[in-house]
Design a protein around this motif. Structure first.
Motif: not given
Ligand SMILES: [Zn+2]
Length: 425
Positions: A242-270
């Motif tokens: 499988r080359r599942d784009a949604l599973a990849g995007a989901a992992e990316a979105i969670v990673a973005i949240e984690r990265i932004a949190r540790t940097a005290q930055l606001i990142a929103t996927v809406g």
């Protein structure tokens, strides 16, 4: 020192809150809900009411070429550059009664107090009630302050409201001449700076048990559409293939949240769009929005690079690829060191000896005014951090502290200006 305050005092917190209630009645919505948009009958009505309060405060008033209401008190001699104090009187739909309004009424109260004290300042004071900060009617924010800053874009004349009325025609219908919009623009040499008090629109002050805070900067957002691309296929395809784009995007979105949190930055996927979007098909493509904002552009841009590296790593691991398009970019507007210091001095005068500094995640008129003048902002605690909602609430004690702090900030700026201009004895 200011005079003891009573309810009858036109510059008291109680009067200011009563005036917020009075303005809340000027609304295009029924049932006590508030909506007041640009170039509406309600806009004209609140300008008339606020003009009366400005006149009572001793200001000379006028409406500028964009429908902003202005009032001026001369300084030690006529025609000196002005310190602008203000905020906006327009609202979002189903608004609260303090967002913007509190800053305008604080400005009027402060000028009234300073005039009553008999003190003359080394600069003029002007109150500006901006006509359109929220962009509710034409979908474009900061129209009033962009006109004042001289950064009006003629392409906006074709913006249309929900009824199909163009901004150009709305100007004419309201009695303004589009051809004269340039008259609203101020020049940098006419200005000492711009100072705005505004509710925080966030919970930081409440969590820290502070009434007021010094704003360090107004975050500028960068927005992207990020696409993760894999291969659509039957749901029977084994995991290894499988080359599942949604599973990849989901992992990316969670990673973005984690990265932004540790940097005290606001990142929103809406926003998220999955293609082809069928229950038994492995998603071949996902497009998602990303809004990134932070106190400093450099930190925001560094984190975007970290996010890009993370996207590359996880897409490679999953046999996907990704691409992005930037859809919006605005620089952060930094408050000047001088105005941050006088705002802090104002807050210290209310008994908070170590004022909290925080950045604004929301946009404000000050962002536009920053094009022509140094800016400073003071945030006021609002209950639960709630704004753009009828439940928006501030306390009378906090409003009293706001008026005191802004008054003292203006006087501190006058003291430093006096000192700078006076020759040593
Ligand atoms: Zn506002």
């Amino acid at each position: 020192m200011s005079a003891p305050m009573t309810v009858a005092d036109a510059t008291s917190a109680a009067t200011l809150l009563a005036r917020c209630d009075e303005l809340a009645a000027y609304s295009s919505l029924p049932d006590g809900l508030i909506e007041r948009v640009y170039l509406s009958p309600e806009h004209a009505a609140v300008n008339a009411v606020a003009a009366r309060w400005m006149t009572e405060a001793g200001l000379t008033t006028w409406q500028d070429a964009a429908g902003n209401l202005c009032g001026r008190l001369e300084g030690a001699e006529p025609g000196l550059p002005a310190l602008l104090l203000g905020s906006h009187l327009d609202t979002v739909p189903s608004a609260g009664r303090y967002d913007g309004i509190l800053g305008v009424l604080t400005a009027i109260a402060v000028v009234q107090r300073i005039r009553a004290s008999g003190r003359t300042l080394p600069f003029a004071l002007e109150v500006v009630a901006f006509a359109d900060e929220e962009g509710t009617r034409f979908g474009r924010a900061l129209l009033g302050s962009r006109a004042l800053a001289g950064t009006w874009d003629d392409a906006w004349w074709e913006l249309r409201d929900a009824e199909g009325t163009s901004l150009h025609d709305a100007f004419l219908a309201w009695g303004l001449d589009p051809a004269r919009i340039g008259d609203a623009a101020r020049r940098p040499e006419q200005l000492v700076g711009y100072l705005e008090a505004h509710i925080e629109q966030g919970p930081v002050l409440e969590d820290e048990d502070r009434a007021l805070g010094v704003v360090s900067s107004i975050a500028g957002a960068r927005r992207f559409m990020v696409s993760v691309i894999g291969a659509a296929g039957h749901s029977g395809t084994p995991y290894e293939r499988r080359r599942d784009a949604l599973a990849g995007a989901a992992e990316a979105i969670v990673a973005i949240e984690r990265i932004a949190r540790t940097a005290q930055l606001i990142a929103t996927v809406g926003q998220l769009e999955v293609s082809p979007g069928a229950v038994n098909v492995i998603p071949g493509r996902v497009d998602f929005s990303l809004d990134l904002r932070g106190e400093y552009d450099s930190e925001r841009d560094r984190i975007w690079q970290v996010i890009q590296d993370t996207l590359s790593e996880l897409c490679e691991r999953r046999g996907l690829r990704w691409e992005s398009v930037q859809t919006h970019s605005a620089p952060a507007a930094a408050c000047s060191a001088r105005l941050r210091e006088v705002v802090a001095a104002g807050i210290r005068s209310t008994g908070d000896e170590r004022p909290l500094s925080l950045f604004s995640k929301a946009g404000h008129d000050a962002m536009a005014v920053a094009a022509i003048a140094e800016i400073g902002m003071l945030f006021v605690r609002c209950e639960g951090g709630v704004s753009h909602n009828p439940a928006e609430h501030v306390t009378e004690a906090d409003v009293a502290a706001t008026i005191d702090a802004v008054e003292q900030a203006v006087l501190a700026l006058a003291d430093s200006s006096d000192g700078a201009e006076r020759a040593p004895r």
